[in-house]
Design a protein around this motif. Structure first.
Motif, PDB file in Angstrom:
ATOM      1  N   UNK A 256      53.772  31.957  45.054  1.00 45.96           N
ATOM      2  CA  UNK A 256      53.884  32.810  46.246  1.00 45.96           C
ATOM      3  C   UNK A 256      53.519  34.262  45.921  1.00 45.96           C
ATOM      4  N   UNK A 257      53.820  34.694  44.696  1.00 49.60           N
ATOM      5  CA  UNK A 257      53.443  36.033  44.260  1.00 49.60           C
ATOM      6  C   UNK A 257      51.925  36.169  44.223  1.00 49.60           C
ATOM      7  N   UNK A 258      51.254  35.163  43.697  1.00 48.60           N
ATOM      8  CA  UNK A 258      49.791  35.190  43.630  1.00 48.60           C
ATOM      9  C   UNK A 258      49.183  35.270  45.032  1.00 48.60           C
ATOM     10  N   UNK A 259      49.742  34.515  45.958  1.00 53.93           N
ATOM     11  CA  UNK A 259      49.222  34.537  47.329  1.00 53.93           C
ATOM     12  C   UNK A 259      49.383  35.919  47.959  1.00 53.93           C
ATOM     13  N   UNK A 260      50.518  36.571  47.683  1.00 51.47           N
ATOM     14  CA  UNK A 260      50.726  37.918  48.212  1.00 51.47           C
ATOM     15  C   UNK A 260      49.656  38.875  47.698  1.00 51.47           C
ATOM     16  N   UNK A 261      49.381  38.793  46.404  1.00 53.31           N
ATOM     17  CA  UNK A 261      48.389  39.688  45.800  1.00 53.31           C
ATOM     18  C   UNK A 261      46.999  39.414  46.371  1.00 53.31           C
ATOM     19  N   UNK A 262      46.643  38.143  46.488  1.00 54.03           N
ATOM     20  CA  UNK A 262      45.323  37.784  47.000  1.00 54.03           C
ATOM     21  C   UNK A 262      45.153  38.215  48.458  1.00 54.03           C
ATOM     22  N   UNK A 263      46.227  38.139  49.234  1.00 54.45           N
ATOM     23  CA  UNK A 263      46.157  38.562  50.633  1.00 54.45           C
ATOM     24  C   UNK A 263      45.879  40.051  50.780  1.00 54.45           C
ATOM     25  N   UNK A 264      46.166  40.807  49.730  1.00 52.71           N
ATOM     26  CA  UNK A 264      45.911  42.246  49.760  1.00 52.71           C
ATOM     27  C   UNK A 264      44.455  42.575  49.438  1.00 52.71           C
ATOM     28  N   UNK A 265      43.663  41.538  49.193  1.00 53.48           N
ATOM     29  CA  UNK A 265      42.241  41.752  48.930  1.00 53.48           C
ATOM     30  C   UNK A 265      41.901  42.058  47.492  1.00 53.48           C
ATOM     31  N   UNK A 266      42.859  41.858  46.586  1.00 55.87           N
ATOM     32  CA  UNK A 266      42.617  42.083  45.156  1.00 55.87           C
ATOM     33  C   UNK A 266      41.788  40.920  44.609  1.00 55.87           C
ATOM     34  N   UNK A 267      40.827  41.204  43.752  1.00 54.01           N
ATOM     35  CA  UNK A 267      40.045  40.161  43.083  1.00 54.01           C
ATOM     36  C   UNK A 267      40.772  39.774  41.793  1.00 54.01           C
ATOM     37  N   UNK A 268      41.523  38.692  41.845  1.00 55.98           N
ATOM     38  CA  UNK A 268      42.264  38.242  40.666  1.00 55.98           C
ATOM     39  C   UNK A 268      41.360  37.392  39.794  1.00 55.98           C
ATOM     40  N   UNK A 269      41.085  37.867  38.610  1.00 53.96           N
ATOM     41  CA  UNK A 269      40.198  37.153  37.691  1.00 53.96           C
ATOM     42  C   UNK A 269      40.942  36.152  36.817  1.00 53.96           C
ATOM     43  N   UNK A 270      42.240  36.370  36.628  1.00 60.21           N
ATOM     44  CA  UNK A 270      43.022  35.451  35.804  1.00 60.21           C
ATOM     45  C   UNK A 270      44.499  35.714  36.061  1.00 60.21           C
ATOM     46  N   UNK A 289      46.511  41.346  27.303  1.00 59.89           N
ATOM     47  CA  UNK A 289      45.435  42.317  27.046  1.00 59.89           C
ATOM     48  C   UNK A 289      44.092  41.606  26.868  1.00 59.89           C
ATOM     49  N   UNK A 290      44.104  40.511  26.124  1.00 62.13           N
ATOM     50  CA  UNK A 290      42.874  39.768  25.871  1.00 62.13           C
ATOM     51  C   UNK A 290      42.296  39.202  27.167  1.00 62.13           C
ATOM     52  N   UNK A 291      43.164  38.766  28.063  1.00 63.76           N
ATOM     53  CA  UNK A 291      42.701  38.257  29.352  1.00 63.76           C
ATOM     54  C   UNK A 291      42.010  39.355  30.152  1.00 63.76           C
ATOM     55  N   UNK A 292      42.569  40.557  30.114  1.00 68.21           N
ATOM     56  CA  UNK A 292      41.975  41.683  30.835  1.00 68.21           C
ATOM     57  C   UNK A 292      40.606  42.050  30.250  1.00 68.21           C
ATOM     58  N   UNK A 293      40.515  42.056  28.917  1.00 65.71           N
ATOM     59  CA  UNK A 293      39.251  42.396  28.264  1.00 65.71           C
ATOM     60  C   UNK A 293      38.184  41.337  28.530  1.00 65.71           C
TER      61      UNK A 293
END
Length: 349
Positions: A256-270, A289-293
């Motif tokens: 449900x947290x992921x859905x909230x973030x995605x609804x805000x228009x954020x491009x979640x890469x991982x 950190x490695x995921x972000x890089x």
């Protein structure tokens, strides 16, 4: 081991070994239910000299109980009513000054409200009243706390996944059978905006069959802003729209947290999800950190519940990362006036 057992309880594991273990867990669930019934039958509840309102659930986390507690505290304080929170403080840590994530989050949101943490909540309340005063105790996670009598039971149910596979712990996520909802005075259906409308209506009808007299209210977790953990300032929600990010959390319902973030228009890469109440170590931060890089994501998004556990490890994050926590508030969509009236009637207001 705990992670594997949770995946078995939530049917995320279905290979031949998992199916074999689930048979044993089904037997363990029967024993768990029997022991719980025995504990309830032999326990004589203590009556305090103050009102007690319990906020609990019948499942293994992920319902949104803490936002409801924050909402209740605000309602009571706005009317001049002094609350004190009684909590078990599950998974308290020395890294959080002997608190757990939920306790610390409540104290940050309402620093003027005492939060008494400890396994013996009756003793904590009695000791507090020896030299302090309050109008009401809010019993956190109290629906199965038989030792303390209460004036009102509020139960929070995750509308997305109300009862799991309907088995008791450890085969499922239920702490009690669904019929136990007959004890509740108010039932709050959380995250209804993410639930299937037809399934939501069926859920309401099922609850009504167990408890025709309870007040059922629908609620959502409304995003308010992002909190920049490093720079300690609010960031408007629209500032992250279209931005590349990675998310992480250790809560009961990460989906449900992921859905909230995605609804805000954020491009979640991982995304990475840890078990509820997980305490972060340097290895976790290195992994994030490695995921972000790897995804060229300059933003890292988590929950406020996770944010309170990060100060001790913030220095391990890459200095170029913006680490943000999504702030949400509980919003009642229907019957808020009836909800408030029932709460205040307990207080004779």
């Amino acid at each position: 081991m705990k992670d594997y057992l949770y995946k078995l309880a939530t049917d995320q594991k279905n290979d031949w070994l998992a199916k074999s273990i689930k048979l044993d867990l089904r037997c363990a669930s029967f024993v768990y239910g029997w022991l719980a019934d025995c504990a309830k039958a032999v326990t004589k509840p203590t009556h305090l000299s103050r009102k007690v309102i319990s906020v609990g659930n019948i499942t293994w986390g992920g319902t949104g109980k803490t936002p409801l507690l924050e909402f209740l505290i605000t309602v009571l304080k706005d009317r001049g009513i002094k609350p004190v929170v009684l909590t078990r403080g599950y998974k308290a840590s020395k890294d959080l000054n002997g608190q757990n994530d939920e306790t610390k989050l409540l104290k940050q949101a309402h620093p003027d409200v005492p939060v008494l943490a400890g396994s013996d909540r009756v003793a904590n309340a009695v000791e507090y009243l020896k030299s302090n005063s309050c109008d009401v105790f809010l019993l956190d996670d109290g629906f199965q706390h038989w030792k303390l009598s209460r004036d009102l039971d509020i139960v929070v149910i995750n509308a997305i996944n109300p009862f799991g596979n309907r088995a008791l712990i450890p085969r499922g996520i239920l702490r009690e059978p669904v019929r136990s909802l007959k004890r509740a005075g108010i039932i709050v259906l959380s995250k209804v905006d993410q639930a299937n409308p037809a399934e939501l209506e069926n859920l309401i009808q099922e609850i009504r069959s167990s408890n025709p007299d309870s007040l059922i209210v629908k609620a959502v977790h409304r995003p308010v802003s992002f909190w920049d953990i490093k720079n300690r300032k609010d960031v408007p929600l629209q500032d992250l729209k279209g931005k590349e990010a990675v998310s992480f959390s250790s809560i009961g319902d990460p989906g449900s947290f992921l859905k909230l973030v995605l609804r805000l228009g954020v491009h979640l890469n991982d995304n990475i999800s840890f078990l509820d109440h997980h305490l972060y170590i340097q290895g976790d931060i290195d992994r994030i950190d490695q995921m972000c890089k790897a995804t060229n994501s300059p933003y890292l998004i988590t929950t406020t519940k996770d944010a309170v556990k990060l100060p001790g490890v913030m220095s391990h994050f890459d200095k170029g990362l913006s680490v943000l926590a999504l702030k949400v508030k509980l919003e009642i969509l229907e019957k808020e006036e009836e909800f408030l009236k029932k709460i205040l009637s307990v207080m004779n207001v």
